[in-house]
Design an enzyme around this catalytic site. Structure first.
Site, PDB file in Angstrom:
ATOM      1  CB  CYS A 136      10.709  -4.418  -7.272  1.00 26.77           C
ATOM      2  SG  CYS A 136       9.669  -5.755  -6.661  1.00 26.77           S
ATOM      3  N   GLY A 193       0.756  -1.234   0.000  1.00 28.47           N
ATOM      4  CA  GLY A 193       0.000   0.000   0.000  1.00 28.47           C
ATOM      5  C   GLY A 193       0.787   1.285   0.000  1.00 28.47           C
TER       6      GLY A 193
END
Length: 516
Positions: free
Chosen positions: A388, A259
């Protein structure tokens, strides 16, 4: 089972436990406090270790080692973090020693993680523990375990236990980045407070991002606890800034947990408009909700479900203007930061070329489908696809495979942070629009791409991020008549595009990936 150590005030004080003044000797009280702290730290470490090992075995991690240790439920974070990391470091040795000595039998199998943590602490750490049944088990068999350890060293012809550990990657120190949550405070006030105890500088590229010296530990700082700042890497923050949603927009964060990017979007939007945050995993959805509560954002709706199950032609999503897609990936760009080199799966992955492993290829196939779905929303104007990961299969290959579909729907690649020096791998024409960050830059390994829908009769134009963000913080709400006209135009485009885009996407996916 031996009882846990009690608080000193609950203990009965006999003559042997008191000094001449009727008070317990300071040395004994200090020793009791240390043993009590160690007792509870071992159990907190065992609980974290259980989640780490189960997540690693199923490849469904509930979070990184750091995020699990620094969760609000862990009280003694420093001791727990050290025990978890060291137990993982010695894990193969501990399992071999416990296995050869027969200590870890069926009776203790249900407490395996606690046995492992305690065995490390007694054999390689404190050397002694007196409280708790597991501690008594290891202390009773300490000589047996030490002899087994000596035999293993002799068998493998090494002089010390350290020689058995192999080469474990160390984390290269990086600056401590933090993002100021402008929903709750200002960058100037945070700089003023932190400058009292730290050297603080403002990042020259990402708004509301501060840079502190490597090793700065702020996990327990009140600013972090109350959500005024988030410990978030620079590369991670570049993702939401790239999407650059306007206040009042309707936005989807497709794979939102934990989040940090979601609440960053809310801050960029000044808490205006609406964000739909999707997360399939129930445990991660709870983490997402905790992050949102801590941020103070009130314009985020969480959905515990699959982004791919959303019908892009559902009228409920007709006004979605921007989508952030940061899907499940290998995490290869942050594996060192996450301490993944300590996990059992790390040594297994090293046996093959991780960039072409079956797991990465499966992830890549999913990422292509997810990106195609994001582009299919009829009114969406900006789509960010980020990972990522450092693997081409999850980055440039995904964008290249979906580019024909994107072009057919009126999208083209824009250039986020044009001043940034590291761009996409030159594997297709247009890859210079893509952005990569690398540990060599003192950052995590991230990949960012931005799809912008071309305006009718014109080209996509990518504004300067800093100037755009500053302008959006000050701009008033758009004129109602202008908004109504835009909505009507988008509805007309969506009726034409609804069926054809879905059919075309399937055709392109099948031709590019060999699906039948």
């Amino acid at each position: 089972m031996a009882p846990p150590p009690q608080h000193p005030k609950n203990r009965r004080r006999g003559p042997a436990a008191t000094g001449g003044n009727g008070r317990p000797p300071r040395r004994m009280a200090s020793r009791d406090a240390a043993e009590r702290a160690a007792y509870f730290a071992r159990r907190e470490a065992a609980a974290v270790l259980r989640r780490v090992l189960r997540g690693d075995a199923t490849r469904r991690a509930a979070g990184s080692i750091k995020s699990l240790v620094y969760s609000p439920t862990v009280r003694n974070k420093r001791a727990t973090f050290a025990l978890v990391c060291q137990t993982l470091k010695y894990l193969p040795i501990l399992k071999e020693v416990l296995g050869s000595s027969g200590v870890l039998n069926s009776k203790w199998k249900r407490q395996e993680e606690l046995v492992l943590v305690t065995a490390y602490d007694i054999l390689f750490g404190q050397g002694i523990a007196v409280s708790g049944s597991v501690e008594q088990l290891i202390m009773t068999h300490k000589d047996t375990l030490s002899s087994a350890l000596d035999r293993i060293c002799a068998k493998k012809k090494v002089r010390s236990v350290e020689d058995l550990l192999g080469n474990k990657t160390a984390v290269k120190p990086k600056p401590r980045f933090l993002r100021v949550n402008t929903l709750k405070t200002t960058t100037e006030s945070v700089v003023e407070e932190l400058s009292k105890i730290h050297m603080v500088t403002k990042d020259d590229m990402v708004p509301d991002m501060l840079v502190l010296p490597p090793g700065t530990d702020l996990h327990s700082h009140p600013l972090v606890a109350n959500g005024k700042v988030f410990l978030q890497g620079k590369a991670s923050c570049m993702v939401a800034v790239t999407l650059c949603p306007k206040p009042g927009w309707k936005v989807i964060d497709a794979c939102a947990a934990p989040g940090n990017k979601t609440v960053h979007l809310a801050a960029l939007m000044n808490g205006q408009g609406g964000i739909i945050a999707c997360e399939l995993n129930k445990e991660r959805a709870k983490t997402l909700q905790n992050t949102i509560r801590r941020s103070g954002a009130n314009n985020i709706q969480t959905v515990n479900g699959d982004f791919l199950d959303i019908d892009s032609n559902d009228p409920s999503y007709a006004e979605v203007r921007a989508i952030l897609l940061d899907p499940s990936c290998s995490g290869s760009g942050i594996s060192t930061e996450r301490l993944d080199y300590l996990l059992p799966s790390h040594s297994r992955d090293d046996q093959d070329d991780a960039s072409t492993s079956s797991r990465v290829l499966k992830l890549s196939a999913f990422q292509k489908i997810a990106l195609s779905h994001a582009l299919s929303f009829p009114s969406v104007e900006r789509v960010v696809y980020s990972t990522c990961s450092i693997h081409q299969a999850e980055n440039e290959d995904v964008v290249n495979a979906v580019l024909p579909l994107a072009t057919s729907l009126g999208f083209e690649l824009a250039t986020p942070f044009p001043q940034w020096h590291r761009r996409g791998l030159p594997v297709f024409e247009g890859s210079e629009h893509l952005l990569r960050t690398d540990p060599e830059d003192g950052l995590e390994g991230f990949f960012i791409s931005l799809f912008v829908r071309k305006a009718a009769g014109g080209d996509a134009e990518e504004p300067n991020e800093d100037a755009t963000l500053e302008a959006r913080r000050k701009e008033p709400n758009e004129d109602v008549a202008v908004v109504a006209q835009r909505k009507q135009a988008r509805r007309r485009r969506s009726r034409v595009r609804a069926f054809s885009s879905l059919r075309l996407s399937r055709m392109i996916l099948c031709s590019n990936w060999g699906f039948r």
